[in-house]
Design a protein around this motif. Structure first.
Motif, mmCIF file in Angstrom:
data_model
loop_
_atom_site.group_PDB
_atom_site.id
_atom_site.type_symbol
_atom_site.label_atom_id
_atom_site.label_comp_id
_atom_site.label_asym_id
_atom_site.label_seq_id
_atom_site.Cartn_x
_atom_site.Cartn_y
_atom_site.Cartn_z
ATOM 1 N N ALA A 98 0.836 -1.205 0.000
ATOM 2 C CA ALA A 98 0.000 0.000 0.000
ATOM 3 C C ALA A 98 0.868 1.251 0.000
ATOM 4 O O ALA A 98 0.575 2.225 -0.713
ATOM 5 C CB ALA A 98 -0.930 -0.012 1.214
ATOM 6 N N LEU A 99 1.936 1.227 0.788
ATOM 7 C CA LEU A 99 2.825 2.389 0.841
ATOM 8 C C LEU A 99 3.501 2.607 -0.508
ATOM 9 O O LEU A 99 3.632 3.754 -0.971
ATOM 10 C CB LEU A 99 3.882 2.181 1.933
ATOM 11 C CG LEU A 99 4.763 3.388 2.274
ATOM 12 C CD1 LEU A 99 3.905 4.554 2.748
ATOM 13 C CD2 LEU A 99 5.779 3.009 3.353
ATOM 14 N N HIS A 100 3.904 1.527 -1.151
ATOM 15 C CA HIS A 100 4.511 1.628 -2.483
ATOM 16 C C HIS A 100 3.527 2.243 -3.467
ATOM 17 O O HIS A 100 3.875 3.121 -4.273
ATOM 18 C CB HIS A 100 4.938 0.237 -2.952
ATOM 19 C CG HIS A 100 5.605 0.220 -4.296
ATOM 20 N ND1 HIS A 100 4.907 0.223 -5.487
ATOM 21 C CD2 HIS A 100 6.908 0.217 -4.647
ATOM 22 C CE1 HIS A 100 5.741 0.211 -6.493
ATOM 23 N NE2 HIS A 100 6.967 0.210 -6.019
ATOM 24 N N GLU A 101 2.264 1.783 -3.424
ATOM 25 C CA GLU A 101 1.250 2.306 -4.343
ATOM 26 C C GLU A 101 0.917 3.760 -4.032
ATOM 27 O O GLU A 101 0.696 4.567 -4.946
ATOM 28 C CB GLU A 101 -0.009 1.440 -4.264
ATOM 29 C CG GLU A 101 -1.138 1.864 -5.177
ATOM 30 C CD GLU A 101 -0.830 1.665 -6.653
ATOM 31 O OE1 GLU A 101 -1.674 2.051 -7.493
ATOM 32 O OE2 GLU A 101 0.249 1.139 -6.989
ATOM 33 N N PRO B 171 4.420 10.972 8.069
ATOM 34 C CA PRO B 171 3.627 10.123 8.965
ATOM 35 C C PRO B 171 2.177 9.942 8.512
ATOM 36 O O PRO B 171 1.593 8.883 8.722
ATOM 37 C CB PRO B 171 3.689 10.888 10.307
ATOM 38 C CG PRO B 171 4.928 11.708 10.219
ATOM 39 C CD PRO B 171 5.051 12.098 8.784
ATOM 40 N N GLU B 172 1.596 10.975 7.885
ATOM 41 C CA GLU B 172 0.211 10.864 7.411
ATOM 42 C C GLU B 172 0.107 9.805 6.316
ATOM 43 O O GLU B 172 -0.855 9.030 6.277
ATOM 44 C CB GLU B 172 -0.289 12.213 6.894
ATOM 45 C CG GLU B 172 -0.478 13.263 7.983
ATOM 46 C CD GLU B 172 -1.061 14.543 7.435
ATOM 47 O OE1 GLU B 172 -1.260 14.629 6.202
ATOM 48 O OE2 GLU B 172 -1.326 15.467 8.221
ATOM 49 N N LEU B 173 1.089 9.763 5.432
ATOM 50 C CA LEU B 173 1.090 8.761 4.373
ATOM 51 C C LEU B 173 1.260 7.358 4.961
ATOM 52 O O LEU B 173 0.604 6.405 4.532
ATOM 53 C CB LEU B 173 2.207 9.052 3.373
ATOM 54 C CG LEU B 173 2.075 8.410 1.985
ATOM 55 C CD1 LEU B 173 0.887 9.015 1.247
ATOM 56 C CD2 LEU B 173 3.353 8.621 1.178
ATOM 57 N N GLU B 174 2.128 7.240 5.949
ATOM 58 C CA GLU B 174 2.322 5.955 6.633
ATOM 59 C C GLU B 174 1.022 5.507 7.305
ATOM 60 O O GLU B 174 0.689 4.320 7.293
ATOM 61 C CB GLU B 174 3.426 6.089 7.688
ATOM 62 C CG GLU B 174 4.816 6.355 7.145
ATOM 63 C CD GLU B 174 5.538 5.066 6.767
ATOM 64 O OE1 GLU B 174 4.973 3.981 7.012
ATOM 65 O OE2 GLU B 174 6.660 5.167 6.224
ATOM 66 N N GLU C 237 -1.206 2.146 6.659
ATOM 67 C CA GLU C 237 -1.613 1.268 7.763
ATOM 68 C C GLU C 237 -3.115 0.998 7.713
ATOM 69 O O GLU C 237 -3.559 -0.149 7.876
ATOM 70 C CB GLU C 237 -1.243 1.927 9.095
ATOM 71 C CG GLU C 237 -1.553 1.104 10.328
ATOM 72 C CD GLU C 237 -0.549 -0.009 10.564
ATOM 73 O OE1 GLU C 237 -0.841 -0.907 11.392
ATOM 74 O OE2 GLU C 237 0.521 0.011 9.926
ATOM 75 N N GLN C 238 -3.908 2.031 7.468
ATOM 76 C CA GLN C 238 -5.355 1.862 7.357
ATOM 77 C C GLN C 238 -5.723 0.950 6.188
ATOM 78 O O GLN C 238 -6.601 0.083 6.315
ATOM 79 C CB GLN C 238 -6.029 3.221 7.175
ATOM 80 C CG GLN C 238 -5.924 4.162 8.364
ATOM 81 C CD GLN C 238 -6.470 5.535 8.039
ATOM 82 O OE1 GLN C 238 -7.376 5.682 7.221
ATOM 83 N NE2 GLN C 238 -5.909 6.564 8.643
ATOM 84 N N CYS C 239 -5.037 1.142 5.069
ATOM 85 C CA CYS C 239 -5.298 0.295 3.895
ATOM 86 C C CYS C 239 -4.996 -1.163 4.206
ATOM 87 O O CYS C 239 -5.769 -2.062 3.830
ATOM 88 C CB CYS C 239 -4.449 0.757 2.714
ATOM 89 S SG CYS C 239 -4.944 2.344 1.999
ATOM 90 N N ALA C 240 -3.883 -1.400 4.868
ATOM 91 C CA ALA C 240 -3.510 -2.771 5.221
ATOM 92 C C ALA C 240 -4.518 -3.374 6.193
ATOM 93 O O ALA C 240 -4.911 -4.542 6.052
ATOM 94 C CB ALA C 240 -2.109 -2.791 5.827
#
Length: 223
Positions: A51-54, A68-71, A75-78
């Motif tokens: 998800a982070l890569h995408e 941190p917001e992107l991280e 995390e939410q996506c995962a």
């Protein structure tokens, strides 16, 4: 007259994963398996990284979202992807690796969150939300439904029987599960050119199989 599926395609249609790693994933993600918690944690970490890569790949669609917001979004996506995968683990049909199948859940969550983020910054107009522009061809006529079903069955057999394992994996991931090329290349430890070559060869074989079965497809339709 439709021919009977071979034992290979029967396994694919019955949902039995082809490779031992995929079978292990499916088994361990069931709640009563003794390694369930470890499997869930491993799956979550894998999907968080995907998800982070995408999200980084789509950073142009995410103004103001970084660090941190992107991280946190990854995390939410995962989290959401893992929940949905556990609910639907028995739907895995085994035509590709389990991890390739699982990636589509993370990518879907990323797409949904990117869309919501974009709408907050630039809401879509009324015209973009209307259905009037959908072509009539999308509404299948009664007589077409039987032919379309037979064509789909032929295609399913061709995917199972006529493609190499790598061609099948790439085709199912990209063409059916909407896994981005970059994510798939990362998972398969490959590169974009190799993935495109496998996808091109798979489509060429499938067109030939469909044509031999009486369902020719024009070259541009297979692209």
């Amino acid at each position: 007259m439709s021919r009977e599926p071979t034992s290979q395609s029967t396994r694919a249609l019955s949902g039995v994963p082809r490779d031992p790693t995929s079978r292990r994933w499916v088994a361990q993600l069931h709640a009563r398996h003794p390694r369930h918690d470890q499997a869930v944690a491993k799956l979550h970490d894998m999907l968080r990284r995907a998800a982070l890569h995408e999200l980084h790949r789509r950073r142009g669609q995410l103004p103001g979202l970084a660090g941190p917001e992107l991280e946190d979004v990854a995390e939410q996506c995962a989290n959401d992807a893992v929940i949905n995968i556990i609910k639907k683990v028995d739907d895995f049909r085994g035509l590709s690796r389990f991890t390739t199948w699982a990636y589509k859940f993370a990518i879907f969550e990323v797409s949904a969150k990117v869309a919501r983020h974009s709408w907050r910054h630039q809401p879509p107009g009324t015209e973009a939300l209307t259905l009037e522009r959908l072509p009539d061809a999308l509404a299948a006529r009664p007589g077409d439904q039987v032919e379309r079903r037979e064509q789909l069955e032929t295609l399913t057999r061709a995917v199972a029987d006529d493609l190499t394992p790598r061609q099948r994996e790439v085709f199912v991931a990209v063409a059916l599960n909407d896994v981005p090329i970059d994510v798939l290349a990362l998972e398969l430890q490959s590169n974009r050119n190799a993935i495109y070559k496998n996808l091109f060869d798979a489509r060429r074989r499938l067109r030939a199989s469909l044509a031999a079965a009486g369902y020719p497809i024009a070259e541009q339709e297979g692209r």
